[in-house]
Design a protein around this motif. Structure first.
Motif, short mmCIF file in Angstrom:
data_model
loop_
_atom_site.label_atom_id
_atom_site.label_comp_id
_atom_site.label_asym_id
_atom_site.label_seq_id
_atom_site.Cartn_x
_atom_site.Cartn_y
_atom_site.Cartn_z
N LYS A 41 0.99 -1.04 -0.11
CA LYS A 41 -0.03 -0.02 -0.05
C LYS A 41 0.85 1.10 -0.08
O LYS A 41 0.38 2.16 -0.60
N VAL A 42 1.96 1.24 0.88
CA VAL A 42 2.75 2.27 0.76
C VAL A 42 3.49 2.45 -0.66
O VAL A 42 3.59 3.64 -1.23
N SER A 43 3.91 1.55 -0.97
CA SER A 43 4.32 1.36 -2.68
C SER A 43 3.41 2.07 -3.36
O SER A 43 3.74 2.92 -4.40
N ALA A 44 2.11 1.71 -3.52
CA ALA A 44 0.90 2.22 -4.31
C ALA A 44 0.95 3.92 -4.05
O ALA A 44 0.76 4.50 -5.28
N VAL A 45 1.15 4.33 -3.07
CA VAL A 45 1.02 5.68 -3.00
C VAL A 45 2.28 6.28 -3.47
O VAL A 45 2.35 7.52 -4.23
N LEU A 46 3.47 5.97 -3.29
CA LEU A 46 4.61 6.32 -3.82
C LEU A 46 4.46 6.22 -5.18
O LEU A 46 5.20 7.07 -6.16
N PHE A 47 4.06 4.98 -5.82
CA PHE A 47 3.79 4.98 -7.39
C PHE A 47 3.28 5.86 -7.97
O PHE A 47 3.59 6.62 -8.83
N ALA A 48 1.89 6.36 -7.31
CA ALA A 48 1.11 7.32 -7.71
C ALA A 48 1.49 8.63 -7.77
O ALA A 48 1.64 9.15 -8.94
N ILE A 49 2.34 9.15 -6.87
CA ILE A 49 2.93 10.38 -7.01
C ILE A 49 4.23 10.51 -7.83
O ILE A 49 4.28 11.37 -8.79
N GLY A 50 4.80 9.15 -8.10
CA GLY A 50 5.89 9.24 -9.02
C GLY A 50 5.36 9.21 -10.46
O GLY A 50 6.01 9.66 -11.46
N ALA A 51 4.17 8.86 -10.57
CA ALA A 51 3.70 8.70 -12.20
C ALA A 51 3.28 10.24 -12.40
O ALA A 51 3.41 10.62 -13.67
N VAL A 52 2.86 11.22 -11.61
CA VAL A 52 2.69 12.45 -11.60
C VAL A 52 3.79 13.16 -12.01
O VAL A 52 3.72 14.01 -13.24
N SER A 53 4.97 13.03 -11.36
CA SER A 53 6.30 13.87 -11.35
C SER A 53 6.99 13.14 -12.76
O SER A 53 7.60 14.04 -13.43
N GLY A 54 6.81 11.65 -13.05
CA GLY A 54 7.18 11.30 -14.35
C GLY A 54 6.53 12.13 -15.78
O GLY A 54 7.01 12.09 -16.56
N THR A 55 5.04 12.22 -15.68
CA THR A 55 4.52 12.86 -16.47
C THR A 55 4.97 14.26 -16.68
O THR A 55 5.08 14.81 -17.94
N VAL A 56 5.22 14.93 -15.73
CA VAL A 56 5.63 16.30 -15.73
C VAL A 56 7.29 16.32 -16.49
O VAL A 56 7.42 17.22 -17.37
N LEU A 57 7.82 15.39 -16.11
CA LEU A 57 9.43 15.28 -16.75
C LEU A 57 9.11 14.93 -18.51
O LEU A 57 9.88 15.36 -19.13
N SER A 58 8.23 14.19 -18.56
CA SER A 58 8.12 13.80 -20.10
C SER A 58 7.74 15.11 -20.94
O SER A 58 8.15 15.18 -21.90
N PHE A 59 6.80 15.95 -20.34
CA PHE A 59 6.68 17.43 -21.09
C PHE A 59 7.76 18.39 -21.02
O PHE A 59 8.14 18.93 -21.94
N GLU A 60 8.83 18.29 -20.14
CA GLU A 60 9.86 18.92 -19.66
C GLU A 60 10.73 18.58 -20.72
O GLU A 60 11.52 19.52 -20.94
N MET A 61 10.94 17.59 -21.17
CA MET A 61 12.15 17.11 -22.05
C MET A 61 11.96 18.18 -23.48
O MET A 61 12.97 18.66 -23.73
N GLY A 62 10.88 17.96 -23.75
CA GLY A 62 10.62 18.87 -25.16
C GLY A 62 10.65 20.20 -24.91
O GLY A 62 10.98 21.42 -25.96
#
Length: 484
Positions: free
Chosen positions: A82-103
């Motif tokens: 359950k802790v992993s799921a919380v961290l994974f969800a937040i990491g998905a948000v920050s990872g999505t931000v990075l995907s846009f930032e690259m370009g």
């Protein structure tokens, strides 16, 4: 999920970038792009470590629970998921931000080398989605799937975490040692995607980061249980959680110096200027000393402790081979020396400290001396997670700042990759707000979960919907409930 670790130390040079922007020499978007990537990647990489390492720890804890019929281990595996799921969800948000930032932040890089980097990024995206799918199956599968089949759902999570990490680290390794393309009149031709993905530095750099992820996740989880024991919670579950997490971290801490040495020994051929900054070598000396501490001020090294021969031995595996000095490189091709040197030595120093602590703990345990009864050790263990994070961040600062002024070593300088959009400062401010809110939200959610678990609640009761059990075993609601 682990996203591109391209410019994790955005403040690569504390003075000259700002001065050059003021003079108009560099693109207006360069400095905000540096700071944006420093914030985004420095924050995201911590979550990425848990995405890489946590599934394996959950698997081992769950396996212990099944094989030994250990209710404490099974309960810990369930909580960790359950802790992993919380961290994974937040990491998905920050990872999505990075995907846009690259370009958005580095149009010159992606516009020129987008075709080169496409395959590893595509594989990383697929790995992320597979990991998310099996994390959902594993969470839903508690009390619904046969035990062994349920346990196997963790394996795809662990495998895809490793594959995703390798793909993105391969990109970073390629940026340090570019291969797999031809540059003809400023245009990229003859791209060899597999050569990019399997470039010569990818394996060693991946191993270095993979082991670092286990150190960060292991020491951080162990630190949580150490704090609990300091507060008097010395039950078996706390000791089991600490021992398993600290065990993973200990193995990683012992392996890391060897992997780091093998990776660093390639620098004399691939990035000699970075090696010179690591070693604070201003002139080529044979043999080269190992410099502990010190700063380069007005072209002179001050306040360092020099140990003869060790520089050549550690960097070149020889007692006589020299470390090429900074004076051998044009001024415009030298990295920011002081921050590179101090970050590198901070990484090595903290890593050595954690390795020694791990060895002491397990030797003491082998000799039947339990260090967990000593508050001084628990205090150190409580801080070990922070130390591991600092060491990892320092390592990436050393790696990325040491590559400057190149974003693609030998082919493209960092200013060439940036754009002219000065409005990126607003994006930096918005990103800082979003990350602050996500951090606060994660802390609130995890603390709330911990409080419920301490009070004996495992699952959050649903405020609506059918109850788990109905009178008469029919599963149908009673008339009173329908009226309500």
């Amino acid at each position: 999920m682990l996203d591109p670790l391209l410019l994790i130390a955005g403040a690569a040079d504390f003075v000259s970038p700002m001065a050059r922007v003021a003079l108009g020499d560099d693109p207006a978007g360069l400095l905000p792009a540096r700071q944006q990537m420093a914030l985004s990647l420095g924050w995201h990489i911590i979550l990425a470590c848990f995405g890489v390492a946590f599934p394996a720890m959950i698997f081992v804890m769950h396996l212990i629970g099944i094989r030994r019929n250990d209710s404490d281990a099974l309960l810990l595996a369930r909580k960790w998921a359950k802790v992993s799921a919380v961290l994974f969800a937040i990491g998905a948000v920050s990872g999505t931000v990075l995907s846009f930032e690259m370009g958005l932040l580095w149009p010159g890089l992606m516009g020129t080398y987008g075709d080169v980097l496409g395959l590893p990024f595509a594989f990383e995206g697929l790995a992320f989605f597979v990991e998310a799918i099996f994390l959902g199956i594993y969470l839903y599968g508690w009390d619904r799937m046969p035990p062994k089949q349920h346990l196997l759902m963790v394996l795809p999570m662990a495998v895809t975490g490793v594959l995703g990490t390798f793909c993105v680290i391969a990109v970073n390794a390629w940026m340090n040692a570019p291969v797999g393309f031809d540059l003809v009149d400023g245009e990229v031709r003859n791209v060899q995607p597999w050569a990019v993905l399997l470039n010569p530095d990818a394996l060693w750099q991946f191993l270095h980061m993979w082991v670092a992820a286990y150190m960060v996740a292991g020491f951080t989880i162990a630190s949580v249980y150490a704090v609990g024991m300091l507060r008097g919670r010395r039950d078996r579950a706390h000791r089991l959680g600490f021992s398993l997490a600290f065990g993973f971290a200990s193995v990683s801490a012992v392996l890391q110096p060897l992997i780091g040495h093998l990776l660093g020994s390639r620098l004399s051929e691939t990035q000699p200027a970075k090696l010179a900054a690591f070693e604070l070598a201003t002139e080529t000396e044979s043999p080269s000393p190992l410099r502990l501490g010190g700063l380069l001020i007005d072209g002179e090294v001050r306040w360092s402790i020099d140990i003869p021969y060790l520089g050549s031995l550690i960097a070149r595996n020889s007692l006589t081979e020299p470390v090429e000095g900074l004076s051998s490189f044009p001024v415009q091709d030298r990295p920011p020396v002081n921050i590179t040197h101090l970050a590198f030595q901070s990484m090595v120093g903290i890593g050595t400290l954690l390795m020694v602590a791990a060895v002491v703990f397990w030797v003491a345990r082998w000799r039947r001396h339990d260090l967990l009864v000593h508050r001084w050790f628990l205090r150190f263990a409580a801080g070990s997670g922070v130390l591991a994070v600092v060491a990892m961040e320092a390592g990436w600062i050393a790696t990325e700042v040491g590559r400057q002024p190149w974003i693609v070593y030998g082919f493209m300088r960092t200013p060439e990759a940036a754009g002219e959009n000065s409005g990126l400062w607003w994006l930096l401010g918005a990103t800082a707000v979003v990350y602050t809110l996500m951090t606060a939200g994660a802390v609130v959610v995890l603390r709330s979960m911990a409080r419920r678990w301490r009070s004996g609640e495992i699952d959050l009761p649903s405020p609506y919907g059918p109850e788990a059990q109905r009178p008469h075993g029919t599963g149908a609601p009673e008339p009173e409930e329908v009226q309500r």
